[in-house]
Design a protein around this motif. Structure first.
Motif, short mmCIF file in Angstrom:
data_model
loop_
_atom_site.label_atom_id
_atom_site.label_comp_id
_atom_site.label_asym_id
_atom_site.label_seq_id
_atom_site.Cartn_x
_atom_site.Cartn_y
_atom_site.Cartn_z
N LYS A 3 0.85 -1.18 0.00
CA LYS A 3 0.00 0.00 0.00
C LYS A 3 0.89 1.24 0.00
O LYS A 3 1.91 1.28 0.69
N THR A 4 0.53 2.26 -0.77
CA THR A 4 1.37 3.44 -0.90
C THR A 4 0.62 4.71 -0.55
O THR A 4 -0.60 4.72 -0.39
N GLN A 5 1.38 5.76 -0.42
CA GLN A 5 0.87 7.10 -0.19
C GLN A 5 1.66 8.06 -1.08
O GLN A 5 2.77 7.76 -1.49
N ARG A 6 1.10 9.20 -1.36
CA ARG A 6 1.77 10.20 -2.20
C ARG A 6 2.72 11.01 -1.34
O ARG A 6 2.35 11.47 -0.26
N LEU A 7 3.94 11.22 -1.80
CA LEU A 7 4.91 12.09 -1.13
C LEU A 7 5.28 13.21 -2.08
O LEU A 7 5.70 12.97 -3.20
N ASP A 8 5.09 14.43 -1.61
CA ASP A 8 5.51 15.62 -2.35
C ASP A 8 6.47 16.39 -1.47
O ASP A 8 6.11 16.76 -0.35
N ILE A 9 7.68 16.62 -1.94
CA ILE A 9 8.66 17.45 -1.23
C ILE A 9 8.90 18.67 -2.10
O ILE A 9 9.34 18.56 -3.24
N VAL A 10 8.60 19.84 -1.52
CA VAL A 10 8.65 21.09 -2.27
C VAL A 10 9.48 22.11 -1.51
O VAL A 10 9.36 22.25 -0.30
N THR A 11 10.33 22.84 -2.25
CA THR A 11 11.08 23.97 -1.69
C THR A 11 10.62 25.22 -2.45
O THR A 11 9.93 25.11 -3.45
N PRO A 12 11.04 26.41 -2.01
CA PRO A 12 10.67 27.61 -2.77
C PRO A 12 11.20 27.60 -4.21
O PRO A 12 10.62 28.23 -5.08
N GLU A 13 12.27 26.83 -4.48
CA GLU A 13 12.87 26.80 -5.80
C GLU A 13 12.34 25.71 -6.72
O GLU A 13 12.34 25.87 -7.94
N ARG A 14 11.91 24.55 -6.14
CA ARG A 14 11.58 23.43 -7.02
C ARG A 14 10.78 22.35 -6.28
O ARG A 14 10.72 22.32 -5.06
N VAL A 15 10.25 21.44 -7.09
CA VAL A 15 9.64 20.22 -6.57
C VAL A 15 10.75 19.17 -6.53
O VAL A 15 11.30 18.81 -7.58
N VAL A 16 11.11 18.71 -5.35
CA VAL A 16 12.20 17.75 -5.20
C VAL A 16 11.72 16.35 -5.58
O VAL A 16 12.43 15.60 -6.23
N CYS A 17 10.51 15.99 -5.17
CA CYS A 17 9.94 14.72 -5.59
C CYS A 17 8.43 14.77 -5.47
O CYS A 17 7.88 15.53 -4.68
N SER A 18 7.79 13.94 -6.25
CA SER A 18 6.34 13.77 -6.23
C SER A 18 6.10 12.35 -6.70
O SER A 18 6.12 12.08 -7.90
N GLU A 19 5.95 11.43 -5.73
CA GLU A 19 5.89 10.02 -6.08
C GLU A 19 5.15 9.20 -5.04
O GLU A 19 4.88 9.68 -3.94
N GLU A 20 4.85 7.96 -5.40
CA GLU A 20 4.19 7.03 -4.49
C GLU A 20 5.27 6.31 -3.67
O GLU A 20 6.24 5.80 -4.22
N VAL A 21 5.07 6.29 -2.34
CA VAL A 21 6.02 5.65 -1.43
C VAL A 21 5.25 4.86 -0.38
O VAL A 21 4.05 5.07 -0.18
N GLU A 22 5.97 3.95 0.31
CA GLU A 22 5.32 3.15 1.35
C GLU A 22 5.40 3.79 2.72
O GLU A 22 4.47 3.67 3.52
N ARG A 75 -1.52 11.22 1.86
CA ARG A 75 -0.62 12.13 1.15
C ARG A 75 0.26 12.85 2.18
O ARG A 75 -0.25 13.38 3.17
N VAL A 76 1.56 12.85 1.95
CA VAL A 76 2.52 13.55 2.81
C VAL A 76 3.11 14.69 1.98
O VAL A 76 3.71 14.45 0.94
N ILE A 77 2.91 15.91 2.47
CA ILE A 77 3.44 17.08 1.78
C ILE A 77 4.49 17.72 2.68
O ILE A 77 4.19 18.10 3.81
N VAL A 78 5.71 17.80 2.18
CA VAL A 78 6.81 18.43 2.92
C VAL A 78 7.12 19.75 2.23
O VAL A 78 7.48 19.77 1.04
N LEU A 79 6.96 20.83 2.96
CA LEU A 79 7.33 22.17 2.48
C LEU A 79 8.59 22.55 3.24
O LEU A 79 8.53 22.87 4.43
N ALA A 80 9.73 22.46 2.58
CA ALA A 80 11.02 22.67 3.25
C ALA A 80 11.72 23.90 2.70
O ALA A 80 11.53 24.28 1.55
N ASP A 81 12.56 24.50 3.55
CA ASP A 81 13.37 25.63 3.11
C ASP A 81 14.35 25.16 2.03
O ASP A 81 14.52 25.81 1.01
#
Length: 133
Positions: A3-22, A75-81
């Protein structure tokens, strides 16, 4: 298939990843936070550290500095510096940054911004840990 969940890691400059993870483990300000699919809704501040991600049975790391994590609806959304995947980290540059920060902190004095030097040191350490150093 796990079973997976969506992971989005975003910084002010770019989207680092947007994918399905466990599974995701994030460095929360109060300690590590682990997220599996269907986790209860949550918002938390993050500290500088290493985010661990399990995908297809393998684990990879992302060095992050500060920010927030929001979890809801699998869904896990990480908004990082800042955020860098382990395979994108320039180890020599991170080691040089660590050395500079340590020298600034050791030197001390009125011309040194202690908080800024400490933050730079923590970022360099997180980058080196994510890169396996």
């Amino acid at each position: 298939m796990a079973k997976t969940q969506r992971l989005d890691i975003v910084t002010p400059e770019r989207v680092v990843c947007s994918e399905e993870v466990e599974f995701v483990v994030a460095p929360g300000v109060e300690g590590e936070l682990g997220f599996l699919p269907e986790h209860a809704p949550l918002v938390s501040a993050l500290k500088t550290g290493v985010l661990r991600v399990q995908q297809d049975g393998k684990t990879y790391k992302v060095a992050i500095s500060g920010g927030f994590v929001e979890v809801k609806n699998s869904r896990v959304i990480v908004l990082a510096d800042t955020a860098e995947r382990e395979d994108q980290i320039d180890v020599e540059r991170a080691e040089a940054a660590k050395k500079r920060a340590e020298e600034r902190l050791a030197k001390g004095g009125e011309g040194i911004d202690q908080a800024r030097a400490e933050a730079a040191l923590q970022r360099a350490i997180a980058r080196l840990k994510a890169a396996g150093r």
